[in-house]
Design an enzyme around this catalytic site. Sequence first.
Site, short mmCIF file in Angstrom:
data_model
loop_
_atom_site.label_atom_id
_atom_site.label_comp_id
_atom_site.label_asym_id
_atom_site.label_seq_id
_atom_site.Cartn_x
_atom_site.Cartn_y
_atom_site.Cartn_z
N ILE A 1 39.61 34.60 42.05
CA ILE A 1 38.79 34.82 40.84
C ILE A 1 39.56 34.53 39.55
O ILE A 1 38.96 34.20 38.54
CB ILE A 1 38.15 36.22 40.85
CG1 ILE A 1 36.91 36.27 39.96
CG2 ILE A 1 39.16 37.30 40.46
CD1 ILE A 1 36.00 37.44 40.21
N SER B 1 34.36 46.56 46.72
CA SER B 1 34.48 47.61 47.75
C SER B 1 34.80 47.14 49.17
O SER B 1 34.97 47.97 50.06
CB SER B 1 33.21 48.49 47.82
OG SER B 1 33.14 49.38 46.73
N THR B 2 34.87 45.82 49.41
CA THR B 2 35.04 45.39 50.80
C THR B 2 36.49 45.15 51.19
O THR B 2 36.77 44.67 52.29
CB THR B 2 34.22 44.12 51.11
OG1 THR B 2 34.70 43.04 50.29
CG2 THR B 2 32.75 44.33 50.85
N GLY B 3 37.43 45.49 50.30
CA GLY B 3 38.85 45.39 50.65
C GLY B 3 39.37 46.78 50.97
O GLY B 3 39.00 47.39 51.97
N GLY C 1 45.08 44.10 45.69
CA GLY C 1 43.88 43.28 45.85
C GLY C 1 43.54 42.51 44.59
O GLY C 1 44.41 42.04 43.86
N VAL C 2 42.25 42.43 44.34
CA VAL C 2 41.78 41.62 43.21
C VAL C 2 42.21 42.25 41.88
O VAL C 2 42.50 41.54 40.91
CB VAL C 2 40.25 41.39 43.33
CG1 VAL C 2 39.45 42.63 43.09
CG2 VAL C 2 39.81 40.26 42.42
N ASP C 3 42.29 43.57 41.84
CA ASP C 3 42.72 44.27 40.62
C ASP C 3 44.14 43.85 40.22
O ASP C 3 44.40 43.52 39.06
CB ASP C 3 42.63 45.78 40.88
CG ASP C 3 42.90 46.60 39.63
OD1 ASP C 3 41.94 47.07 39.02
OD2 ASP C 3 44.08 46.77 39.28
N ASN D 1 39.56 50.89 40.17
CA ASN D 1 39.39 52.27 40.69
C ASN D 1 39.03 53.17 39.51
O ASN D 1 39.21 52.80 38.36
CB ASN D 1 40.66 52.73 41.41
CG ASN D 1 41.90 52.53 40.56
OD1 ASN D 1 42.01 53.04 39.45
ND2 ASN D 1 42.83 51.74 41.07
P1 ADP Z 1 38.11 47.32 46.68
O1 ADP Z 1 39.15 48.39 46.40
O2 ADP Z 1 36.91 47.42 45.74
O3 ADP Z 1 37.75 47.23 48.11
P2 ADP Z 1 39.91 44.98 46.89
O4 ADP Z 1 40.56 44.24 45.77
O5 ADP Z 1 40.79 45.71 47.84
O6 ADP Z 1 38.82 45.95 46.19
O7 ADP Z 1 39.01 43.98 47.72
C1 ADP Z 1 37.78 43.47 47.27
C2 ADP Z 1 37.63 42.03 47.73
O8 ADP Z 1 38.38 41.20 46.85
C3 ADP Z 1 38.15 41.74 49.14
O9 ADP Z 1 37.21 40.88 49.78
C4 ADP Z 1 39.46 40.98 48.87
O10 ADP Z 1 39.75 40.06 49.91
C5 ADP Z 1 39.09 40.25 47.61
N1 ADP Z 1 40.19 39.71 46.79
C6 ADP Z 1 41.50 40.03 46.77
N2 ADP Z 1 42.16 39.28 45.86
C7 ADP Z 1 41.23 38.47 45.28
C8 ADP Z 1 41.25 37.46 44.27
N3 ADP Z 1 42.37 37.13 43.65
N4 ADP Z 1 40.07 36.84 43.93
C9 ADP Z 1 38.91 37.18 44.53
N5 ADP Z 1 38.82 38.12 45.48
C10 ADP Z 1 39.96 38.75 45.85
#
Ligand code: ADP
Length: 180
Positions: free
Chosen positions: A18, A123-125, A39-41, A31
């Site tokens: 992203i 939420s799916t990570g 993860g994405v955060d 969070n």
């Molecule tokens: P949550 O805590 O809401 O589950 P996560 O970041 O752990 O958030 O995961 C949410 C989704 O984002 C997962 O499918 C993960 O694979 C995905 N993800 C992780 N890094 C990135 C990124 N850089 N860009 C897009 N999606 C990502």
Amino acid sequence: MITQAIQNVTLTLIRGNIVDISADVIVNAANSALAGGGGVDGAIHRAAGPSVMQECHKFERCPTGSAVVTSAGQLKAQYIFHAVGPIYGHHADAAQLLASAYDTCLDLAEKYRVQSIAFPSLSTGAYGYPLNEAAPIALQTVIEHLTQEATTLRQVVFVLFDERTFQAYARALERLLPSS
Ligand code: ADP
């Protein structure tokens, strides 16, 4: 990549990171403490730079199912919407909270009058929401918003990080809006 038109808006599913996407709004899977995470955060904060975390610190917290707005730092976007999805197995009304996290972002997009928004799969990570349940909720919430409300949006993109996630969203979209 999969693209569908809904009214005058393009809904796209793309596999990718992203932080590489150009959109007016990048949605973060935050969070409720807005404390940063993996993860994405983690990826978004690393790419955006420290000013965005400083802005996050000004908020005390963000309730699950809601979102807060910051600028986008060094990202190619105007805003980051930090949305908080439910932790699966922890919240009894997880489906409602997940829909609400997406809906809050869509309402904020109207409020800020933006044309494009990029979502990750909330939420799916780390939060453990099963993909096959989360994908239809995410897509249905977007489709309902675009069909029921006047919108400034022209593009809604789901940026899905791995093939498994992309395929789950592709299957859910095909069920909700059959392509032929
Ligand atoms: P949550 O805590 O809401 O589950 P996560 O970041 O752990 O958030 O995961 C949410 C989704 O984002 C997962 O499918 C993960 O694979 C995905 N993800 C992780 N890094 C990135 C990124 N850089 N860009 C897009 N999606 C990502």
